[in-house]
Design an enzyme around this catalytic site. Structure first.
Site, PDB file in Angstrom:
ATOM      1  N   ASP A  54      10.027  -3.107  10.863  1.00  0.00           N
ATOM      2  CA  ASP A  54       9.877  -3.739  12.180  1.00  0.00           C
ATOM      3  C   ASP A  54      10.572  -5.100  12.175  1.00  0.00           C
ATOM      4  O   ASP A  54      10.644  -5.779  11.139  1.00  0.00           O
ATOM      5  CB  ASP A  54       8.389  -3.883  12.537  1.00  0.00           C
ATOM      6  CG  ASP A  54       8.186  -3.996  14.046  1.00  0.00           C
ATOM      7  OD1 ASP A  54       9.164  -3.844  14.798  1.00  0.00           O
ATOM      8  OD2 ASP A  54       7.034  -4.253  14.472  1.00  0.00           O
ATOM      9  N   ILE A 116       5.015  -5.636  13.168  1.00  0.00           N
ATOM     10  CA  ILE A 116       4.803  -7.084  13.212  1.00  0.00           C
ATOM     11  C   ILE A 116       4.912  -7.589  14.646  1.00  0.00           C
ATOM     12  O   ILE A 116       5.481  -6.916  15.514  1.00  0.00           O
ATOM     13  CB  ILE A 116       5.807  -7.859  12.319  1.00  0.00           C
ATOM     14  CG1 ILE A 116       7.255  -7.620  12.787  1.00  0.00           C
ATOM     15  CG2 ILE A 116       5.653  -7.462  10.866  1.00  0.00           C
ATOM     16  CD1 ILE A 116       8.284  -8.480  12.045  1.00  0.00           C
ATOM     17  N   ASN A 167      -0.386   1.178  13.494  1.00  0.00           N
ATOM     18  CA  ASN A 167       1.068   1.271  13.345  1.00  0.00           C
ATOM     19  C   ASN A 167       1.742  -0.032  13.759  1.00  0.00           C
ATOM     20  O   ASN A 167       2.489  -0.627  13.007  1.00  0.00           O
ATOM     21  CB  ASN A 167       1.588   2.448  14.180  1.00  0.00           C
ATOM     22  CG  ASN A 167       3.014   2.800  13.860  1.00  0.00           C
ATOM     23  OD1 ASN A 167       3.905   1.997  14.097  1.00  0.00           O
ATOM     24  ND2 ASN A 167       3.231   3.961  13.282  1.00  0.00           N
ATOM     25  N   ASP A 168       1.448  -0.496  14.979  1.00  0.00           N
ATOM     26  CA  ASP A 168       2.133  -1.687  15.467  1.00  0.00           C
ATOM     27  C   ASP A 168       1.160  -2.513  16.312  1.00  0.00           C
ATOM     28  O   ASP A 168       0.127  -2.007  16.771  1.00  0.00           O
ATOM     29  CB  ASP A 168       3.355  -1.274  16.302  1.00  0.00           C
ATOM     30  CG  ASP A 168       4.328  -2.420  16.541  1.00  0.00           C
ATOM     31  OD1 ASP A 168       4.241  -3.451  15.833  1.00  0.00           O
ATOM     32  OD2 ASP A 168       5.173  -2.290  17.435  1.00  0.00           O
ATOM     33  N   ASN A 269       9.494   2.001  17.090  1.00  0.00           N
ATOM     34  CA  ASN A 269       9.132   0.667  17.592  1.00  0.00           C
ATOM     35  C   ASN A 269       9.954   0.263  18.815  1.00  0.00           C
ATOM     36  O   ASN A 269      11.095   0.678  18.974  1.00  0.00           O
ATOM     37  CB  ASN A 269       9.315  -0.367  16.484  1.00  0.00           C
ATOM     38  CG  ASN A 269       8.390  -0.089  15.317  1.00  0.00           C
ATOM     39  OD1 ASN A 269       7.304   0.442  15.502  1.00  0.00           O
ATOM     40  ND2 ASN A 269       8.828  -0.425  14.125  1.00  0.00           N
TER      41      ASN A 269
END
Ligand SMILES: [Ca+2]
Ligand SMILES: [Ca+2]
Length: 354
Positions: A54, A116, A167-168, A269
């Site tokens: 990411d 991130i 995940n994010d 992402n």
């Protein structure tokens, strides 16, 4: 039970399993090949050999890159390499990637960084929030970025019973963020069954110190998440449903669906172009090649730009596509002043001038 009944049940079960396996291959886009598309000037970034899952770029042009993700089911060619956060200054003529030092007291040995998100406080302090999987668990680590020293000071580890298989994340306030859960189950075997069965049990969570709640659910596998420039809309990638959900953020942080943009690729992402508000999506054109890694026929990479996101007809164009000969398993793309960084799950990272 009579023989006929046994045969009927057996036949029906086999048909169902066959149908689910076929549907799984469809969801993995197992038959897709990509035609190469490349901006004029691209090169692999030196020093990033171990994934660049990411990427988040500050308004000042400093890019954070999470590397060294160990994700169950994905290839990993450097299991002994520690997870790290790299920094690149995109204002430089030939930007170099540099690993950031992390303060003492943080367990660097088990650092397994995934999604991130940066957050800039009113006093201009920059914080980096990192989804971490120490010992295959899920936590969110909060770091303060020390720009002069080029280092990260670890401030806090957030854990919560709803923060599983994260995940994010996208941070919208001090310790306030949305997080995606990419699988409902956490054990390897049940995750495998979930991938075949596809019950759509994954969700998006809102976290704050005072309240933690599920704000959107029913995703096949919720993955990347980001927010529109005006912070009114939240964009969520459902990777195995091959789409992006556009959701309206309510005052109480609940999310209501505005629309779904269907794409013929597995969307990982998401970032937003700070100049235009377009969505940039790092995608897996054929995820079967990721799961069954073959160096002779590696997984490819694909980056899409989605313009006019809120209009009746969003326009989708391909910024980058490669069959894996250059870049394998792209997960993210982020732009700054005509420059683009593309990250990958376990492979390298690419720098392009658009
Ligand atoms: Ca992210
Ligand atoms: Ca992801």
């Amino acid at each position: 039970m009579g023989k006929l009944a046994v045969l009927t049940v057996l036949g029906a079960s086999l048909a169902l399993i066959g149908e689910r396996l076929l549907s799984f291959r469809g969801r993995m886009n197992a038959f897709r090949e990509v035609e190469p598309i490349e901006p004029q000037s691209c090169h692999l970034i030196e020093g990033l050999e171990n994934g660049s899952e990411d990427i988040d770029i500050l308004p000042s042009g400093l890019a954070f890159i999470s590397t060294g993700l160990k994700y169950p089911g994905m290839p990993n060619f450097a299991p002994d390499e520690l997870g790290k956060i790299f920094l690149m200054d995109l204002n430089e003529q030939n930007p170099k990637a540099q690993a950031l030092n992390i303060s003492d007291g943080f367990d660097r040995e088990s650092f397994n960084p995934h999604g991130i998100s940066t957050f800039i406080d009113k006093d201009h302090t920059v914080y980096l929030y990192v989804v971490n999987h120490p010992h295959i668990e899920s936590t969110v680590e909060i770091f303060k970025f020390e720009e002069q020293q080029r280092s990260l000071t670890h401030l806090k580890t957030i854990k919560h019973e709803l923060l599983k298989s994260v995940n994010d994340i996208v941070v919208l306030g001090s310790e306030k963020f949305y997080a995606t859960r990419d699988h409902y189950f956490t054990s390897h075997f049940l995750v495998f069954l979930e991938m075949i069965w596809d019950p759509h049990w994954t969700y998006v969570l809102f976290y704050s110190p005072g309240e933690v709640k599920v704000v959107a659910k029913g995703f096949s596998s919720a993955n990347g998440i980001t927010v529109s420039l005006d912070q009114k809309y939240v964009y969520i990638a459902d990777v195995t449903a091959m789409n992006i959900h556009i959701m309206n953020k309510q005052d109480n942080w609940d999310l209501t669906q505005v629309k779904v943009i269907q794409l013929g690729t597995l969307v990982d992402n998401l970032t937003v172009d700070p100049a235009t508000g377009d969505i940039l999506a790092g995608c897996h054109p054929n995820a079967m090649k990721l799961l069954i890694y073959n160096p002779e026929d590696p997984p490819g990479s694909e980056v899409l730009r989605i313009q006019d996101v809120l209009s009746d007809k969003p326009r989708v164009s391909t910024l980058y596509a490669n069959n894996g000969s250059v870049l394998q398993g792209s997960t993210v793309a982020s732009v700054y002043h005509g420059k683009m960084l593309i990250g990958t799950v376990f492979h390298k990272a690419l720098y392009c001038v658009l």
